[in-house]
Design a protein around this motif. Sequence first.
Motif, PDB file in Angstrom:
ATOM      1  N   SER A   1     -22.731  48.010 139.570  1.00  0.00           N
ATOM      2  CA  SER A   1     -24.120  47.737 138.399  1.00  0.00           C
ATOM      3  C   SER A   1     -25.340  47.378 138.980  1.00  0.00           C
ATOM      4  N   GLU A   2     -26.429  47.168 139.168  1.00  0.00           N
ATOM      5  CA  GLU A   2     -27.038  46.420 139.621  1.00  0.00           C
ATOM      6  C   GLU A   2     -27.648  45.118 138.610  1.00  0.00           C
ATOM      7  N   LYS A   3     -27.425  45.764 137.389  1.00  0.00           N
ATOM      8  CA  LYS A   3     -27.025  44.727 136.189  1.00  0.00           C
ATOM      9  C   LYS A   3     -25.961  43.400 136.386  1.00  0.00           C
ATOM     10  N   GLN A   4     -26.007  42.655 136.665  1.00  0.00           N
ATOM     11  CA  GLN A   4     -25.548  41.178 136.574  1.00  0.00           C
ATOM     12  C   GLN A   4     -24.951  40.357 135.331  1.00  0.00           C
ATOM     13  N   PRO A   5     -23.703  39.894 135.236  1.00  0.00           N
ATOM     14  CA  PRO A   5     -23.751  39.265 134.167  1.00  0.00           C
ATOM     15  C   PRO A   5     -24.702  38.117 134.074  1.00  0.00           C
ATOM     16  N   GLY A   6     -25.023  37.698 132.855  1.00  0.00           N
ATOM     17  CA  GLY A   6     -26.271  37.101 132.307  1.00  0.00           C
ATOM     18  C   GLY A   6     -25.034  35.565 132.530  1.00  0.00           C
ATOM     19  N   MET A   7     -26.101  34.156 132.304  1.00  0.00           N
ATOM     20  CA  MET A   7     -25.337  33.385 132.201  1.00  0.00           C
ATOM     21  C   MET A   7     -24.589  32.706 131.461  1.00  0.00           C
ATOM     22  N   ILE A   8     -24.247  33.291 130.222  1.00  0.00           N
ATOM     23  CA  ILE A   8     -22.664  33.288 129.132  1.00  0.00           C
ATOM     24  C   ILE A   8     -21.736  34.397 129.898  1.00  0.00           C
TER      25      ILE A   8
ATOM     26  N   LYS B   1     -21.006  35.415 133.054  1.00  0.00           N
ATOM     27  CA  LYS B   1     -20.439  34.343 134.583  1.00  0.00           C
ATOM     28  C   LYS B   1     -19.733  32.943 134.417  1.00  0.00           C
ATOM     29  N   LEU B   2     -20.153  32.474 133.025  1.00  0.00           N
ATOM     30  CA  LEU B   2     -19.571  31.195 132.309  1.00  0.00           C
ATOM     31  C   LEU B   2     -17.903  31.597 132.488  1.00  0.00           C
ATOM     32  N   LEU B   3     -18.087  32.581 131.084  1.00  0.00           N
ATOM     33  CA  LEU B   3     -16.545  33.583 130.851  1.00  0.00           C
ATOM     34  C   LEU B   3     -15.727  33.931 131.399  1.00  0.00           C
ATOM     35  N   GLY B   4     -16.448  34.663 132.583  1.00  0.00           N
ATOM     36  CA  GLY B   4     -15.962  34.761 134.161  1.00  0.00           C
ATOM     37  C   GLY B   4     -16.079  36.485 134.040  1.00  0.00           C
ATOM     38  N   LEU B   5     -17.173  36.816 133.466  1.00  0.00           N
ATOM     39  CA  LEU B   5     -17.102  38.232 133.133  1.00  0.00           C
ATOM     40  C   LEU B   5     -17.687  38.477 134.654  1.00  0.00           C
ATOM     41  N   GLN B   6     -16.772  39.744 135.420  1.00  0.00           N
ATOM     42  CA  GLN B   6     -16.704  40.438 135.968  1.00  0.00           C
ATOM     43  C   GLN B   6     -18.419  41.703 136.135  1.00  0.00           C
ATOM     44  N   GLN B   7     -18.846  41.798 137.781  1.00  0.00           N
ATOM     45  CA  GLN B   7     -19.508  42.816 137.736  1.00  0.00           C
ATOM     46  C   GLN B   7     -19.800  43.853 136.882  1.00  0.00           C
ATOM     47  N   ARG B   8     -20.472  44.606 135.942  1.00  0.00           N
ATOM     48  CA  ARG B   8     -19.954  45.742 135.376  1.00  0.00           C
ATOM     49  C   ARG B   8     -20.106  46.903 136.874  1.00  0.00           C
ATOM     50  N   LEU B   9     -19.222  48.138 136.619  1.00  0.00           N
ATOM     51  CA  LEU B   9     -19.151  49.708 137.103  1.00  0.00           C
ATOM     52  C   LEU B   9     -20.289  50.395 136.463  1.00  0.00           C
ATOM     53  N   GLU B  10     -21.006  50.969 137.508  1.00  0.00           N
ATOM     54  CA  GLU B  10     -21.312  52.770 136.830  1.00  0.00           C
ATOM     55  C   GLU B  10     -20.507  53.775 137.872  1.00  0.00           C
ATOM     56  N   VAL B  11     -20.705  54.927 137.380  1.00  0.00           N
ATOM     57  CA  VAL B  11     -20.429  55.687 137.387  1.00  0.00           C
ATOM     58  C   VAL B  11     -21.549  56.702 138.304  1.00  0.00           C
ATOM     59  N   GLU B  12     -21.669  56.865 139.924  1.00  0.00           N
ATOM     60  CA  GLU B  12     -22.221  57.819 140.033  1.00  0.00           C
ATOM     61  C   GLU B  12     -21.773  59.459 140.657  1.00  0.00           C
ATOM     62  N   VAL B  13     -21.723  60.224 141.085  1.00  0.00           N
ATOM     63  CA  VAL B  13     -21.818  61.745 141.431  1.00  0.00           C
ATOM     64  C   VAL B  13     -21.930  61.766 142.796  1.00  0.00           C
ATOM     65  N   ARG B  14     -21.045  61.942 143.828  1.00  0.00           N
ATOM     66  CA  ARG B  14     -21.282  61.986 144.785  1.00  0.00           C
ATOM     67  C   ARG B  14     -20.832  63.892 145.897  1.00  0.00           C
ATOM     68  N   GLU B  15     -22.170  64.045 146.243  1.00  0.00           N
ATOM     69  CA  GLU B  15     -21.604  64.743 147.291  1.00  0.00           C
ATOM     70  C   GLU B  15     -20.683  64.332 148.421  1.00  0.00           C
TER      71      GLU B  15
END
Length: 144
Positions: A58-65, A67-81
């Motif tokens: 995802s283009e959305k990054q985890p916020g400061m909290i 990051k402190l909690l060690g959250l990973q970058q979220r994944l988004e679903v897309e359709v690909r030909e």
Amino acid sequence: MRAPLIFLGPYGPADLHVFQSAEEAMSYAEAADVLSGEYGVHGWDADGKPVALVTKPSEKQPGMIGKLLGLQQRLEVEVRELERPTEPEILRKALTGRLAGLKPEFVDGAESMVLDDLISLVCESIDYRLEQVRSLRPWRKTRR
């Protein structure tokens, strides 16, 4: 890519997922389900062109909290030909298999239908079955 998009789940024709648009598929499908293979390895657009649900960071990054909690970058679903030849006969087989579970009396006539009409028939049959299930409410009995 021409809608609807059709994905054959791991349990065969009874596990067929039909989305009216790429946007609907991306908003409905969850990244964890895509990663676990819930939507199977076969997907097509309305012309039989192979497509797949994939995940991307995802283009959305985890916020400061986060990051402190060690959250990973979220994944988004897309359709690909996919860069493969069209597979209208494989799509037709999946649709006919699904139709056999919904309206078996229509299967013989469906063999000669053009692909667009077959897709419409399967979608209408799925909608009809969903309405039947919905009409059985309330699902839970109330206690007295």
